[in-house]
Design a protein around this motif. Structure first.
Motif: not given
Lengths: 308, 323, 274
Positions: B279, B282-283, B285, B288-289, B292-293, B310
């Motif tokens: 995503c 992500a950086d 958000c 973010a998990t 996500c990355r 998302c």
């Protein structure tokens, strides 16, 4: 404090990420001059370099003073001993040509530096300081611009014919040639003066001189480089024109004076075509080199302007 | 219905190439006013150019296609290949700066008449134009004026008149009111909405002002780092945004009368020059998990008519509904 | 109570055209503002293009000379009779933040050069003190001196550059910072970072701000006082909340009416099938 701090990103990303796709990518390696090089510029620089190195270094190896007449047999053809033959005055054409190129270049550079220095100082100050000072200065500049250089030089040449010091010619070219560049620089400064960073510098405590040198000058420096080279071209051309019509000190070997002597001694009719053609070719090539360098710099600076 | 099929817009430069629009697949129903929002560099202007067909080097449509759902005079279906043929007839464009788009040394009337493919009888066209601009609130003398003699608002009305004169099916407006005063902006936006209601065409509106989007649009598209991250009915997107970026975007804007604390979104979008995985938000958000990355979320219809890219949009939507 | 800003009969007339046929443009028309307070304040000047708000900022920054009238910022007379000499005294009391952060610095100089210059020339510090002052100012705006040192304008984003600009304005600890449309060129989603910073600097560092903008929403958010300008005239002035919630002048009402908000719709949305 930390809640408003941006996350750490590398410089290349910092620049590139903020740029819209339309913007050119930013080169951050200021030490590398690679952006300068384009074909035109490289070619021009090579030509000029050959001329400069050749004409400044080779004279040390000259067997005789090439201007001295009757050193050799007259009107010799191209031989291994005389690569371009000899002149009707018994001079070696090649050595004479080399010294001519050197003298023309010296004159050109001297005039170029003189004109650049004067026009920059006057243009920068007039554009930035403004007011009455600017009006008076521009009046002087405009007067000088409208005075045509060549007729003046011819008149002066006719007046003090023969007693012309070679560098007097250069000085006169400087005196009558600085005005045009001064006007251009002043126009550039006029528009720069309105830009926000000038105000920023003022509010940072900078004085007029500091602003001119540190803020304004870098923005006109690109033009100065190109202008300098163009001035060299202009100076050599003017001197050559004068020499060809005999107004200059034709004892001193310059590109113009060779042509003068060759014409005077009817080189074409006597069959010594090389004597006339060689300096013409040399002149054209030198001018080509200067022109290519000037437009090459221009192109390089212009391409850089698109960035940042 | 306008269909964007995985369109990729690429800019090819000396340094390399980037995808300013990186795989956008959407269906835009006819008759809606679609607002496109996102920060600078997200690709919204490029998407506009792509849809308009203004694709010139160094930009190119690297892959994907666009189907416009209307046909030209001869019955040919219009796609990204031949969209240029129907400029001003089926599709038109309202630019941001009217001063940059109007020829400053030509009178307005003449600029109208100069359209390619328009009626060769100039007098008749002019009469029609005169009548038409009256409807847009412009006096007839406008046609005899030069652009600099008109105010910004009037010029933009002229641009709108030019763009709508042939009743195109699709109108693209790129920040049409950004250069205008807020009072004039309201008039122009209301005019656009009136015209849309009368003509029933589709309008794509790019603006950085979420307030403008709220007032004018029926659907919203939020873009981030060359991707479409949220798409749906305006009301739904504003009241219950599914993507964290949309949520942060809306809450970063102060409103008069609202004393709640507002925060700008810290950080910056990722550089499109890198290879991006997962995503792209992500950086920045807060939710973010690792997933996500690693895994790029696709645009999924989490609620009827409301898409979001998302992994956690569904959960957040449920949570919001429960609240 | 300190008089933070006071203008009396401030006028600026521009004459356009030639000798024979000229036109007058009243950029500032008899501007009278009086702001007094014990504590630092943020005063917003809002208006559309052509309202004169930028001319007012330039006049107070002494980049433009008024045709008549006087203006005072704290103890400094900045326009009109008795104007203090343009020098360290003025520069140490009033500092600007400009609209376009990329234009505010020369692209040939590293941006921290301006900060160091301000520290040494305006604040009169020596080299070691200057370094500290620069680091402190940068920290106050959320930037690390190490990240800023030696970098040029195109290595920053608009928001960061504007923060550097703010840091520079902070160094001489001025009485008033005049910010001319400081966020209009910054991405909308990042504007609040700067706006919140103004509020923080007012509260923690005790700096007063004059915030020039066309964006009423941000003005509402941080201002203590609001001045509304239209066509060179000051049409309304008062405490921010009061002016915004209960505007007296018809122009202010018109302005507030025209702002596209995300709260109430101009036109009710008919339920459209998607």
């Amino acid at each position: 404090m930390s809640d408003i701090r941006d996350t750490a990103v590398s410089p290349a990303d910092l620049a590139a990420s903020e740029a819209t796709p339309e913007a050119k990518p930013v080169r951050r390696d200021r030490a590398s001059w690679l952006w300068l090089l384009n074909t035109r510029l490289v070619l021009g620089l090579i030509i000029i370099l050959i001329f400069i190195v050749g004409s400044f270094v080779l004279p040390f190896f000259a067997p005789h003073d090439p201007a001295q007449q009757a050193t050799y047999m007259k009107n010799l053809k191209i031989t291994p001993a005389h690569w371009l033959g000899t002149t009707a005055l018994g001079q070696d054409t090649l050595w004479f040509l080399i010294f001519s190129i050197r003298n023309s270049l010296i004159l050109g550079i001297f005039v170029g530096l003189g004109i650049s220095a004067i026009s920059t100082a006057i243009g920068l100050s007039a554009g930035y300081i403004g007011g009455a000072y600017e009006r008076i200065v521009m009046l002087i500049v405009d007067s000088f611009i409208t005075i045509p250089l060549l007729p003046i030089l011819i008149i002066l040449g006719a007046l003090i014919r023969g007693n012309n010091n070679f560098f007097t010619i250069g000085l006169i070219i400087v005196i009558f040639g600085w005005a045009w560049n001064a006007r251009t620089i002043r126009s550039m400064v006029l528009s720069l003066r309105e830009r926000e960073f000038i105000n920023m510098a003022r509010f940072s405590g900078a004085g007029t001189l500091a602003i001119l040198v540190r803020e304004v000058f870098p923005y006109v420096s690109a033009y100065l480089v190109v202008g300098f080279i163009n001035t060299i071209l202009f100076a050599i051309n003017t001197e050559a024109t004068l020499a060809v019509i005999g107004m200059s000190k034709v004892d001193v070997p310059t590109l113009g004076s060779i042509i003068f002597w060759a014409l005077n001694y009817n080189a074409l009719f006597t069959g010594n075509v090389v004597w006339l053609v060689a300096p013409i070719v040399a002149t054209i090539t030198l001018f080509l080199g200067l022109f290519l360098t000037s437009t090459g710099f221009n192109a390089a600076f212009a391409s850089r302007r698109g960035v940042a | 219905m306008i269909r964007l099929n995985n369109v990729v817009a690429r800019y090819t430069t000396v340094r390399g190439s980037i995808n300013a629009v990186d795989g956008v697949t959407l269906e835009i129903p006819d008759g809606c006013i679609l607002g496109v929002a996102g920060e600078s560099g997200c690709g919204k202007s490029t998407l506009m150019k792509l849809i308009y067909g203004d694709v010139t080097s160094p930009m190119s449509l690297a892959s994907g296609s666009i189907e416009y759902g209307f046909a030209d005079g001869k019955g040919r279906a219009i796609t990204s290949d031949n969209i240029r043929d129907v400029w001003f007839n089926r599709i038109s464009y309202i630019p941001q700066s009217s001063m940059n788009s109007l020829n400053p040394v030509v009178k307005i009337g003449k600029q109208f008449v100069d359209f390619p493919g328009s009626d060769p009888d100039k007098k008749r066209v002019l009469a029609q134009v005169r009548e038409y601009i009256g409807k847009l609130g412009l006096p007839a003398e406008t046609l005899d004026a030069y652009p600099h003699q008109l105010s910004g608002g009037m010029r933009q009305r002229v641009m709108i008149a030019m763009a709508t004169f042939f009743s195109p099916d699709l109108i693209l407006a790129d920040e049409p009111t950004t250069a205008l005063d807020v009072v004039v902006q309201k008039d122009i936006l209301l005019l656009l909405m009136d015209l849309q209601e009368q003509m029933g065409n589709t309008i794509l509106l790019v603006s950085h002002d979420m307030g403008v989007h709220y007032q004018v649009t029926t659907r919203m598209l939020i873009m981030y780092a060359a991707k479409a991250v949220e798409y749906g009915d305006s009301e739904s997107v504003f009241q219950a945004p599914l993507h964290p970026y949309t949520r942060m975007l809306i809450s970063s804007l102060p409103t008069i009368g609202d004393d709640r604390a507002r925060d700008g979104i810290p950080g910056r979008p990722p550089s499109l020059w890198q290879d991006l995985h997962g995503c792209r938000f992500a950086d920045r958000c807060p939710l973010a998990t690792a997933r996500c990355r690693a895994e790029e979320p696709m645009l999924v219809e989490h609620k009827p008519g409301h898409w979001a890219a998302c992994h956690y949009a569904g959960e957040l939507a449920d949570r919001a509904e429960a609240a | 109570m300190a008089v933070i800003l006071k203008t009396t009969g401030l006028n600026k007339v521009y004459r356009l055209g030639s000798f024979t046929r000229s036109r007058e443009i009243r950029a500032l028309n008899d501007i009278n503002i009086h702001v007094e307070s014990d504590r630092p304040v943020i005063v917003s000047v809002v208006g559309e293009s052509g309202s004169g708000k930028t001319t007012l900022a330039k006049t107070l920054l002494r980049l433009v000379e008024p045709s008549s009238g006087t203006a005072t910022i704290y103890d400094n007379v900045v326009a009109g009779k008795g104007v203090t000499k343009l020098g360290r005294d003025f520069l140490g009391a009033v500092q600007p933040i400009f609209q376009n952060p990329f234009e505010a610095f020369s692209r040939y100089r590293p941006v921290d050069a301006y900060l160091h210059e301000t520290a040494t020339r305006v604040a009169g510090l020596d080299k070691a003190q200057a370094n500290d002052a620069v680091a402190e100012a940068l920290a106050a705006v959320g930037l690390d001196a190490v990240d800023v040192r030696g970098k040029y304008t195109n290595q920053f984003s608009g928001g960061e550059l504007q923060r550097v600009s703010i840091a520079r304005a902070l160094i001489p600890k001025p009485n008033l910072i005049i910010a001319d449309e400081p966020v209009s060129m910054i991405d909308a989603s990042r504007r609040m970072i700067i706006i919140n910073l103004f509020r923080k600097l007012k509260e923690e560092a005790g700096r007063s701000f004059l915030y020039i903008t066309h964006d009423l929403a941000t003005a509402y958010y941080i201002s203590d006082f609001v001045a509304v300008m239209s066509k060179g005239t000051l049409v309304e002035f008062g405490p921010a909340k009061e002016v915004m919630s209960n505007p007296q002048h018809s122009y202010t009402r018109l302005l507030l009416d025209s702002i596209p908000t995300t709260r109430t719709r101009w036109r009710p949305r008919a339920a459209k099938a998607a």
